[in-house]
Design an enzyme around this catalytic site. Structure first.
Site, short mmCIF file in Angstrom:
data_model
loop_
_atom_site.label_atom_id
_atom_site.label_comp_id
_atom_site.label_asym_id
_atom_site.label_seq_id
_atom_site.Cartn_x
_atom_site.Cartn_y
_atom_site.Cartn_z
N HIS A 1 35.59 11.59 16.86
CA HIS A 1 34.45 10.68 16.91
C HIS A 1 34.94 9.26 17.15
CE1 HIS A 1 35.74 11.06 12.70
NE2 HIS A 1 35.40 9.78 12.56
N HIS B 1 34.08 5.38 16.42
CA HIS B 1 33.29 4.43 15.63
C HIS B 1 32.84 3.29 16.54
CE1 HIS B 1 34.43 5.65 11.41
NE2 HIS B 1 35.35 6.29 12.10
#
Ligand code: AMP
Ligand code: ZN
Length: 130
Positions: free
Chosen positions: A98, A100
């Site tokens: 992922h 941020h």
């Protein structure tokens, strides 16, 4: 991955606050934000981290961040930039790749704390890197 919370979010087995979705990625609000509008860009397929993820996900994610997410964050929340980051290996809490997207605001106090006492001088590090 059976026990991956982000896979569960993508399958709809766990709740999330989703602000963008397409065939490759889902973008959710970080449950524990560093600033207002802190987002996480998740591929729909499970990859562990930046060293594992398919290049097309990287390209697509950064294009969506630049062309879609940043304009939304700027227009709706008034941020003045975004800090983009990815944790892997040491420091990664959720082992589903992922990115941020942390909106930045004047005086937001976002900071990385480094232990300067552990640092070698620049030339020593440069020598090791060459
Ligand atoms: P890291 O793996 O170190 O990049 O950190 C994982 C991030 O995921 C942290 O910032 C958490 O606040 C966030 N997080 C963990 N669980 C959830 C969840 N269920 N929904 C949204 N964000 C989450
Ligand atoms: Zn996963």
């Amino acid at each position: 991955m059976n026990d991956c919370i982000f896979c569960k979010i993508i399958k709809g087995e766990l709740p999330s606050k989703t602000i963008y979705e397409d065939e490759l990625i889902k973008v959710i609000m970080n449950i524990n934000p560093s600033t207002n509008g802190h987002l996480l860009v998740l591929p729909k397929e499970h990859y562990v981290d930046i060293f594992d993820v398919d290049e097309k996900i990287i390209n697509h994610s950064f294009k969506v961040i630049r062309d879609t997410l940043y304009p939304i964050l700027k227009d709706k929340l008034g941020c003045e930039g975004v800090t983009l980051s990815e944790n892997n290996l040491l420091g990664q809490e959720v082992h589903h790749f992922h990115i941020h997207v942390t909106p930045r605001y004047q005086n937001d106090l976002v900071d990385f704390n480094y232990n300067k006492e552990l640092l070698e001088d620049l030339d020593t590090v440069l020598e090791k890197l060459q």
